[in-house]
Design a protein around this motif. Structure first.
Motif, PDB file in Angstrom:
ATOM      1  N   ASN A  25      48.342  50.061  35.634  1.00 47.31           N
ATOM      2  CA  ASN A  25      48.974  49.260  36.686  1.00 47.31           C
ATOM      3  C   ASN A  25      50.161  48.469  36.149  1.00 47.31           C
ATOM      4  O   ASN A  25      51.204  48.358  36.802  1.00 47.31           O
ATOM      5  CB  ASN A  25      47.955  48.308  37.302  1.00 47.31           C
ATOM      6  N   VAL A  26      50.008  47.893  34.962  1.00 42.74           N
ATOM      7  CA  VAL A  26      51.104  47.120  34.369  1.00 42.74           C
ATOM      8  C   VAL A  26      52.290  48.032  34.053  1.00 42.74           C
ATOM      9  O   VAL A  26      53.456  47.665  34.280  1.00 42.74           O
ATOM     10  CB  VAL A  26      50.622  46.372  33.106  1.00 42.74           C
ATOM     11  N   VAL A  27      52.011  49.229  33.541  1.00 45.17           N
ATOM     12  CA  VAL A  27      53.087  50.184  33.262  1.00 45.17           C
ATOM     13  C   VAL A  27      53.817  50.560  34.556  1.00 45.17           C
ATOM     14  O   VAL A  27      55.055  50.645  34.590  1.00 45.17           O
ATOM     15  CB  VAL A  27      52.523  51.444  32.576  1.00 45.17           C
ATOM     16  N   LEU A  28      53.065  50.749  35.631  1.00 48.52           N
ATOM     17  CA  LEU A  28      53.694  51.052  36.920  1.00 48.52           C
ATOM     18  C   LEU A  28      54.545  49.886  37.411  1.00 48.52           C
ATOM     19  O   LEU A  28      55.615  50.083  37.996  1.00 48.52           O
ATOM     20  CB  LEU A  28      52.618  51.391  37.957  1.00 48.52           C
ATOM     21  N   HIS A  29      54.070  48.661  37.171  1.00 51.91           N
ATOM     22  CA  HIS A  29      54.857  47.475  37.550  1.00 51.91           C
ATOM     23  C   HIS A  29      56.173  47.442  36.777  1.00 51.91           C
ATOM     24  O   HIS A  29      57.231  47.116  37.350  1.00 51.91           O
ATOM     25  CB  HIS A  29      54.029  46.217  37.268  1.00 51.91           C
ATOM     26  N   LEU A  30      56.134  47.792  35.511  1.00 54.38           N
ATOM     27  CA  LEU A  30      57.366  47.854  34.717  1.00 54.38           C
ATOM     28  C   LEU A  30      58.280  48.967  35.227  1.00 54.38           C
ATOM     29  O   LEU A  30      59.514  48.809  35.255  1.00 54.38           O
ATOM     30  CB  LEU A  30      57.026  48.073  33.241  1.00 54.38           C
ATOM     31  N   LEU A  31      57.688  50.090  35.613  1.00 56.77           N
ATOM     32  CA  LEU A  31      58.486  51.182  36.173  1.00 56.77           C
ATOM     33  C   LEU A  31      59.184  50.739  37.458  1.00 56.77           C
ATOM     34  O   LEU A  31      60.378  51.009  37.663  1.00 56.77           O
ATOM     35  CB  LEU A  31      57.588  52.386  36.449  1.00 56.77           C
ATOM     36  N   VAL A  32      58.436  50.050  38.336  1.00 54.90           N
ATOM     37  CA  VAL A  32      59.032  49.553  39.578  1.00 54.90           C
ATOM     38  C   VAL A  32      60.167  48.578  39.262  1.00 54.90           C
ATOM     39  O   VAL A  32      61.223  48.602  39.914  1.00 54.90           O
ATOM     40  CB  VAL A  32      57.960  48.874  40.457  1.00 54.90           C
ATOM     41  N   SER A  33      59.973  47.729  38.248  1.00 54.54           N
ATOM     42  CA  SER A  33      61.014  46.767  37.864  1.00 54.54           C
ATOM     43  C   SER A  33      62.267  47.492  37.373  1.00 54.54           C
ATOM     44  O   SER A  33      63.400  47.109  37.706  1.00 54.54           O
ATOM     45  CB  SER A  33      60.484  45.823  36.782  1.00 54.54           C
ATOM     46  N   PHE A  34      62.082  48.541  36.582  1.00 54.57           N
ATOM     47  CA  PHE A  34      63.216  49.334  36.097  1.00 54.57           C
ATOM     48  C   PHE A  34      63.954  49.987  37.266  1.00 54.57           C
ATOM     49  O   PHE A  34      65.190  49.966  37.344  1.00 54.57           O
ATOM     50  CB  PHE A  34      62.720  50.398  35.119  1.00 54.57           C
ATOM     51  N   LEU A  35      63.196  50.566  38.196  1.00 51.01           N
ATOM     52  CA  LEU A  35      63.803  51.187  39.372  1.00 51.01           C
ATOM     53  C   LEU A  35      64.499  50.141  40.246  1.00 51.01           C
ATOM     54  O   LEU A  35      65.555  50.425  40.835  1.00 51.01           O
ATOM     55  CB  LEU A  35      62.738  51.924  40.186  1.00 51.01           C
ATOM     56  N   ALA A  95      71.600  41.696  38.540  1.00 48.55           N
ATOM     57  CA  ALA A  95      70.470  42.614  38.710  1.00 48.55           C
ATOM     58  C   ALA A  95      69.344  42.275  37.748  1.00 48.55           C
ATOM     59  O   ALA A  95      68.161  42.293  38.120  1.00 48.55           O
ATOM     60  CB  ALA A  95      70.932  44.054  38.503  1.00 48.55           C
ATOM     61  N   PHE A  96      69.703  41.949  36.492  1.00 50.11           N
ATOM     62  CA  PHE A  96      68.682  41.607  35.510  1.00 50.11           C
ATOM     63  C   PHE A  96      67.933  40.341  35.914  1.00 50.11           C
ATOM     64  O   PHE A  96      66.697  40.287  35.860  1.00 50.11           O
ATOM     65  CB  PHE A  96      69.314  41.422  34.137  1.00 50.11           C
ATOM     66  N   LEU A  97      68.674  39.304  36.329  1.00 53.20           N
ATOM     67  CA  LEU A  97      68.034  38.049  36.733  1.00 53.20           C
ATOM     68  C   LEU A  97      67.135  38.271  37.948  1.00 53.20           C
ATOM     69  O   LEU A  97      66.031  37.705  38.025  1.00 53.20           O
ATOM     70  CB  LEU A  97      69.109  37.003  37.049  1.00 53.20           C
ATOM     71  N   ALA A  98      67.608  39.097  38.886  1.00 50.25           N
ATOM     72  CA  ALA A  98      66.809  39.373  40.086  1.00 50.25           C
ATOM     73  C   ALA A  98      65.507  40.084  39.734  1.00 50.25           C
ATOM     74  O   ALA A  98      64.430  39.716  40.216  1.00 50.25           O
ATOM     75  CB  ALA A  98      67.635  40.217  41.058  1.00 50.25           C
ATOM     76  N   VAL A  99      65.609  41.089  38.869  1.00 55.24           N
ATOM     77  CA  VAL A  99      64.413  41.872  38.525  1.00 55.24           C
ATOM     78  C   VAL A  99      63.472  41.072  37.631  1.00 55.24           C
ATOM     79  O   VAL A  99      62.252  41.225  37.711  1.00 55.24           O
ATOM     80  CB  VAL A  99      64.836  43.200  37.859  1.00 55.24           C
ATOM     81  N   LEU A 100      64.018  40.200  36.805  1.00 58.90           N
ATOM     82  CA  LEU A 100      63.167  39.320  35.989  1.00 58.90           C
ATOM     83  C   LEU A 100      62.323  38.435  36.893  1.00 58.90           C
ATOM     84  O   LEU A 100      61.114  38.271  36.672  1.00 58.90           O
ATOM     85  CB  LEU A 100      64.023  38.477  35.048  1.00 58.90           C
ATOM     86  N   LEU A 120      61.461  53.335  45.960  1.00 62.51           N
ATOM     87  CA  LEU A 120      62.731  53.010  45.308  1.00 62.51           C
ATOM     88  C   LEU A 120      63.413  54.268  44.769  1.00 62.51           C
ATOM     89  O   LEU A 120      64.643  54.383  44.808  1.00 62.51           O
ATOM     90  CB  LEU A 120      62.496  52.000  44.182  1.00 62.51           C
ATOM     91  N   MET A 121      62.621  55.216  44.265  1.00 60.64           N
ATOM     92  CA  MET A 121      63.207  56.492  43.831  1.00 60.64           C
ATOM     93  C   MET A 121      63.935  57.166  44.994  1.00 60.64           C
ATOM     94  O   MET A 121      65.036  57.713  44.829  1.00 60.64           O
ATOM     95  CB  MET A 121      62.111  57.431  43.311  1.00 60.64           C
ATOM     96  N   SER A 122      63.314  57.137  46.168  1.00 55.38           N
ATOM     97  CA  SER A 122      63.916  57.757  47.338  1.00 55.38           C
ATOM     98  C   SER A 122      65.229  57.065  47.705  1.00 55.38           C
ATOM     99  O   SER A 122      66.243  57.726  47.983  1.00 55.38           O
ATOM    100  CB  SER A 122      62.940  57.705  48.517  1.00 55.38           C
ATOM    101  N   MET A 123      65.240  55.737  47.681  1.00 54.25           N
ATOM    102  CA  MET A 123      66.445  54.990  48.050  1.00 54.25           C
ATOM    103  C   MET A 123      67.563  55.193  47.026  1.00 54.25           C
ATOM    104  O   MET A 123      68.746  55.317  47.379  1.00 54.25           O
ATOM    105  CB  MET A 123      66.115  53.508  48.211  1.00 54.25           C
ATOM    106  N   ILE A 124      67.196  55.245  45.743  1.00 53.31           N
ATOM    107  CA  ILE A 124      68.203  55.471  44.695  1.00 53.31           C
ATOM    108  C   ILE A 124      68.811  56.867  44.842  1.00 53.31           C
ATOM    109  O   ILE A 124      70.040  57.048  44.772  1.00 53.31           O
ATOM    110  CB  ILE A 124      67.569  55.287  43.302  1.00 53.31           C
ATOM    111  N   SER A 125      67.961  57.868  45.066  1.00 49.14           N
ATOM    112  CA  SER A 125      68.462  59.235  45.228  1.00 49.14           C
ATOM    113  C   SER A 125      69.325  59.356  46.480  1.00 49.14           C
ATOM    114  O   SER A 125      70.324  60.094  46.498  1.00 49.14           O
ATOM    115  CB  SER A 125      67.295  60.224  45.310  1.00 49.14           C
TER     116      SER A 125
END
Length: 608
Positions: free
Chosen positions: A78-88, A103-108, A136-141
């Motif tokens: 779950n924590v790894v997925l949370h980090l993935l969501v943060s990266f996306l 973007a960094f401050l927002a995601v932090l 988020l993957m869908s929106m980025i693509s």
């Protein structure tokens, strides 16, 4: 920072006695070791608790298949997925027009915000993380498709949208947010703008509709109260995002649903301020997008029915809060550009404060006892105390860790946990067990004091008394339960029979097991206990018939196989014993196990 915050649950976190059973360790799809079961997951509407979340259940299936049930590993994923969501989220922020620092401050802020702890620290809430990642993957693509017009990006956006809604039905908002994305990026209106959303509607909405159909029921609408419930639930998420204090697993409705009650007044003020800010900042594209993104992703969760147990929840704000974090990140960056020392101090203080609050909240999610103890402090409801009591006497999945219980007792005594260890001394385990029993019974007694006419509470209290060998009090609770509700469940009669069996009143116990079987012939536990009673009566053939019936009802249940093995050995049925041993060695419904069970049912059909 995220790893440090969520370390308590990654290092020794446990399952929670609220939906972790139906989603994970008692989910028949997850427990099945047959790889073909993955197809069943996607072809069955009710994958977990009347929801269609096949992608989420599939992750639990493979996790269990490869590593077994390990709560700490589930928390780590779950924590790894949370980090993935943060990266996306960082990547999406860049496409939304934010510079790298904003973007960094927002995601932090997004990564450490306390309102997101429930979605990350609760194993069951993995569906929120998965659906957000694919969303988020869908929106980025889709943004990449807008920029270069390449079909592969559009196809990937469509596939990610499908995976998102297969992870959680909340993804039904995706086609709407893609329209908002067109507005944010100033895309000129053409008919293509309309047509390229149609496939997303066709992919997303029918899948989300499956869960809606399974949970559809009449809304109890009242002109005097329903609008006030709507105001309260609509403002709840904004309030908790801005002031993440007194977080709870379960929130109750305001005790009074009238305009002048503080909770309703505060909700009206919150919505008015939100509308005022929206109008004032309407020309700021990012703020307008953030406000509309929030509404689009959460409006279907604004309740109007007073009978919803989970009317609101922290995890529902996981994705909807993202674009508010974008706005705050831009505002902080603008202040930093001006070298405003106060802004720098406030920014650091905000991140540190959110991190500390999140770390404290993560500790509440270590085990069932801790989360319900924390919930009862915020929401002293009957349900919270009932679940807290269950976490103190239930089976090994839900037992609280020794350290958390010591801390709880220390807080009650207003002393340190070190001193409490010294008080317990050499008889540590015995006193901990005694204190645990007393705390469980007090939780049930408190719940019954609040709702003395709640029949199910008497059954829970009776089970607690029975587990502590106080059978006379247990029977009084069961009698009261039967007196209050004339239609008890199959588990009620089964548990009632267990109490009489413990009191060595075998004839009465047999009667209760028979009643349980008449209510639900597919419930296998009464067969196992009745088999033991037949053995006591020296009727091994009847005992074996019941034991084999229990195995037939649920081939994955080891207790049934063990009972059948004991009886087969006593009767010296060697072939049957051999096949039962094969079944036991692979009892998680693998192909070999099922074949073995089918074989000895054909071979020993005369027994039944």
């Amino acid at each position: 920072v995220v790893t440090a915050i969520y370390f308590p649950v990654m290092n020794g976190g446990q399952f929670i006695n609220f939906d972790d059973n139906t989603h994970v360790f008692l989910n028949s799809f997850v427990c099945n070791n047959n790889l073909k079961a993955v197809w069943d997951i996607f072809l069955t509407a009710d994958t977990a608790n009347k929801t269609y979340v096949p992608m989420t259940v599939t992750t639990f299936f493979y996790e269990k298949l490869l590593f077994g049930f390990q709560p700490s590993l589930s928390h780590f994923i779950n924590v790894v997925l949370h980090l993935l969501v943060s990266f996306l989220a960082f990547s999406f922020a860049r496409y939304a027009g934010l510079n790298a620092r904003s973007a960094f401050l927002a995601v932090l802020l997004f990564a450490v915000h306390p309102i997101h702890v429930e979605a990350v620290a609760w194993i069951t809430a993995r569906k929120d993380l998965l659906f957000s990642a694919f969303y988020l993957m869908s929106m980025i693509s889709y943004c990449q498709y807008q920029d270069n017009g390449k079909v592969r990006h559009y196809v990937f956006a469509l596939v990610a949208a499908g995976l998102s809604v297969l992870s959680k039905p909340m993804a039904l908002s995706l086609p709407l947010t893609l329209c908002l994305l067109d507005m944010l990026r100033s895309r000129r209106f053409t008919w293509l703008l309309v047509f390229d959303k149609i496939p997303f509607f066709l992919v997303v909405e029918p899948v989300a509709f499956v869960t809606y159909i399974m949970n559809a029921r009449g809304v109890h609408f009242s002109w005097s109260t329903s609008p006030l419930i709507w105001v309260w639930s609509a403002s709840f998420y904004l309030e908790k995002f801005c002031w993440p204090q007194h977080l709870s697993l379960i929130y109750g409705y305001p005790s009074r649903l009238v305009f002048w009650y503080p909770d309703i007044c505060r909700g009206l003020i919150t919505l008015f301020l939100f509308l005022l800010l929206f109008i004032k900042n309407f020309h700021w594209k990012l703020f307008r997008f953030a406000a509309l993104f929030y509404i689009a992703t959460v409006f279907f969760l604004w309740r109007m029915d007073v009978y919803d147990l989970t009317a609101v929840a922290d995890r529902f704000m996981y994705l909807p809060s993202l674009c508010f974090c974008f706005v705050i990140g831009v505002m902080i960056d603008r202040a930093l550009v001006l070298s405003n020392r106060i802004a720098i101090f406030v920014s650091l203080a905000l991140v540190v404060l959110c991190s500390v609050l999140s770390f404290q909240r993560v500790y509440d999610w270590k085990d069932s006892f801790s989360i319900w103890n924390a919930t009862a402090r915020v929401n002293a409801s009957t349900f919270a105390f009932d679940m807290k009591g269950q976490s103190l006497y239930a089976d090994d999945y839900f037992l609280p860790s020794r350290s958390s219980f010591i801390e709880f007792v220390a807080r009650i005594q207003e002393t340190s946990s070190v001193k409490m260890r010294k008080v317990f001394g050499s008889s540590f385990d015995f006193k901990i067990e005694a204190a645990r029993k007393v705390a469980a019974l007090r939780s049930f007694q408190f719940a019954l004091a609040q709702e003395p006419f709640n029949a199910e509470l008497y059954e829970d209290a009776g089970l607690a008394y029975a587990s502590f060998k106080q059978f006379v009090k247990a029977l009084k609770c069961f009698d009261k339960r039967l007196e209050m509700s004339k239609v008890p469940s199959v588990s009620f009669y089964y548990n009632w029979g267990v109490i009489y069996q413990e009191l060595h009143q075998d004839n009465v116990a047999m009667e209760k097991y028979n009643m349980a079987i008449r209510i639900d012939p597919n419930y296998n536990l009464p067969y196992i206990n009745r088999a033991q009673l037949w053995l006591n009566k020296r009727q091994p053939m009847r005992a074996l018939a019941d034991a084999l019936t229990a195995v037939e009802k649920d081939p994955t249940f080891p207790k049934a196989i063990e009972m059948a093995l004991i009886i087969a050995r006593g009767l010296e049925y060697k072939d049957l014993e051999c096949n039962l041993l094969k079944a036991r060695n692979s009892f998680q419904a693998s192909t070999n196990s099922v074949n073995a069970i089918n074989y000895f049912f054909r071979r020993y059909s005369f027994v039944k």
